[in-house]
Design an enzyme around this catalytic site. Structure first.
Site, PDB file in Angstrom:
ATOM      1  CB  ILE A 278      13.625 -23.708 109.085  1.00 13.53           C
ATOM      2  CG1 ILE A 278      13.230 -22.965 108.392  1.00 13.53           C
ATOM      3  CG2 ILE A 278      12.458 -25.280 109.651  1.00 13.53           C
ATOM      4  CD1 ILE A 278      13.906 -24.315 106.942  1.00 13.53           C
TER       5      ILE A 278
ATOM      6  N   GLY B 190      19.051 -23.214 113.791  1.00  8.95           N
ATOM      7  CA  GLY B 190      18.491 -22.302 112.815  1.00  8.95           C
ATOM      8  C   GLY B 190      16.863 -21.146 112.821  1.00  8.95           C
TER       9      GLY B 190
ATOM     10  CB  THR C 195      10.953 -29.839 106.401  1.00 10.38           C
ATOM     11  OG1 THR C 195      11.317 -29.535 107.476  1.00 10.38           O
ATOM     12  CG2 THR C 195       9.581 -30.790 106.680  1.00 10.38           C
TER      13      THR C 195
ATOM     14  CB  ALA D 223       8.620 -28.039 103.989  1.00 13.32           C
TER      15      ALA D 223
ATOM     16  CD  GLU E 104      12.832 -33.346  96.342  1.00 10.74           C
ATOM     17  OE1 GLU E 104      12.500 -32.565  95.990  1.00 10.74           O
ATOM     18  OE2 GLU E 104      13.452 -33.976  97.036  1.00 10.74           O
TER      19      GLU E 104
ATOM     20  CG  HIS F  40      11.124 -29.614  97.596  1.00  7.01           C
ATOM     21  ND1 HIS F  40      12.246 -30.443  97.488  1.00  7.01           N
ATOM     22  CD2 HIS F  40      10.921 -28.740  98.742  1.00  7.01           C
ATOM     23  CE1 HIS F  40      12.771 -29.165  97.855  1.00  7.01           C
ATOM     24  NE2 HIS F  40      12.918 -28.714  98.653  1.00  7.01           N
TER      25      HIS F  40
ATOM     26  NE  ARG G 188      18.082 -28.320 100.115  1.00  9.45           N
ATOM     27  CZ  ARG G 188      17.093 -26.976 100.668  1.00  9.45           C
ATOM     28  NH1 ARG G 188      16.711 -28.174 100.713  1.00  9.45           N
ATOM     29  NH2 ARG G 188      17.668 -26.352 100.062  1.00  9.45           N
TER      30      ARG G 188
END
Length: 327
Positions: free
Chosen positions: A164, A162, A243, A294, A274, A292, A245
């Protein structure tokens, strides 16, 4: 030209560029005045105050049949996030509700930079050294003090490519790392550009990796993708980065692997339960934990707000939606 005024609800404070854009088109914008996540009950109560036309939601908002039923006038949920696993897409589809997300080149760049920054921090033992200094323990230079791991020549493994993942790989390549990857779709462009090596499965990839970086969406097939068995496949000298889930990693299994020194360290920006990491992770010196953040750069968050607003405007003005997820 706006034919009819629309009313939008924003579930949490976000950069005001989105509000300015929506109000500039003549839309009425109401926002959650608190800088915190609304409970489902609070969200439903807020949505029932008016016949809202659209909701600009966050990843922390769990949007399901109960929420949709409480706000039947809402035809669009514009998610202020790249991911959208907080939204029940099947239920949205049944009701003819459109869903959009907010991926941007800038947010992808920011997450990729955060990924590499986490890698360097945990491999170079910056957190341990900083804590050591702040406690006044430094008495002078020593040859064996806080020896880290050099990244040049190490193997950087992507689980999922992807935007990222590809950007993180380019940064890692610039540091002199070798790139390997696995994905459901082979990326010939990544292989040509970076000399990346493709592995058909994660089980084949893990044993060769010095750094494993996760970049997959949260699906039934990716929950606990990194589990006890796969942690045992990794090198004792390897580091794990997440980074993506939180539930992609079985955190209890990760805690055991770290305590037993079956891997060298981990850096997490997201967590299985989380906002709270599994008890014990915070006490380990070879773990970096960030809350969280990033994608938390001014440029990234403004870009995300802009595209969320663009999706809402396009929807109501009959234009093509920039980032449509479902209709």
């Amino acid at each position: 030209m706006v034919v009819m005024s629309k009313t939008i609800f924003i579930t949490r404070m976000i950069p005001d560029v989105a509000i300015r854009m929506l109000q500039g088109r003549g839309y009425t914008v109401d926002s959650n005045p608190y800088d915190r996540v609304l409970s489902k009950r609070e969200l439903i109560k807020a949505l029932q105050k008016k016949p809202y036309d659209a909701v600009l939601s966050l990843l922390t908002d769990k949007l399901d049949a109960e929420v949709f039923d409480a706000a039947p006038s809402v035809r669009l949920y514009a998610n202020y996030a790249t991911g959208f696993d907080n939204i029940d897409l099947e239920e949205a589809k049944k009701r003819g509700i459109t869903v959009t997300n907010a991926p941007t080149d800038m947010s992808s760049e920011t997450v990729a930079e955060h990924t590499v920054a986490m890698m360097l921090t945990v491999m170079c033992r910056f957190i341990e050294a900083d804590t050591f200094m702040r406690k006044g323990k430094y008495k002078g230079w020593a040859p064996l003090q806080f020896m880290g791991t050099t990244v040049r020549g190490k193997t950087f493994a992507l689980v999922g490519v992807g935007q990222i993942g590809a950007k993180a790989a380019r940064l890692a390549k610039g540091l002199g790392m070798e790139i390997v990857y696995t994905d459901v779709v082979r990326s010939e462009s990544l292989e040509q550009e970076l000399g990346a090596t493709y592995y058909a499965s994660i089980d084949a990839l893990l044993p060769v990796a010095d750094v494993v970086s996760l970049h997959v969406p949260l699906l039934e097939t990716t929950k606990h993708l990194i589990n006890d068995a796969r942690l045992r496949c990794m090198k004792p000298s390897a580091f794990l980065l997440n980074t993506a889930r939180g539930p992609v990693i079985d955190e209890h299994a990760l805690l055991r692997a770290l305590k037993e020194k079956r891997i060298a360290g981990a850096a997490l920006d997201v967590f299985e339960f989380e906002p709270v990491p599994v008890r014990g992770l915070t006490k380990l010196p070879n773990v970096l934990l960030t809350p969280h953040i990033a994608s938390a750069s001014v440029e990234s968050r403004d870009a995300m707000a802009t595209i969320a607003a663009q999706n809402i405007i396009a929807f109501f003005e009959g234009q093509e939606l920039p980032t449509k997820v479902a209709a």
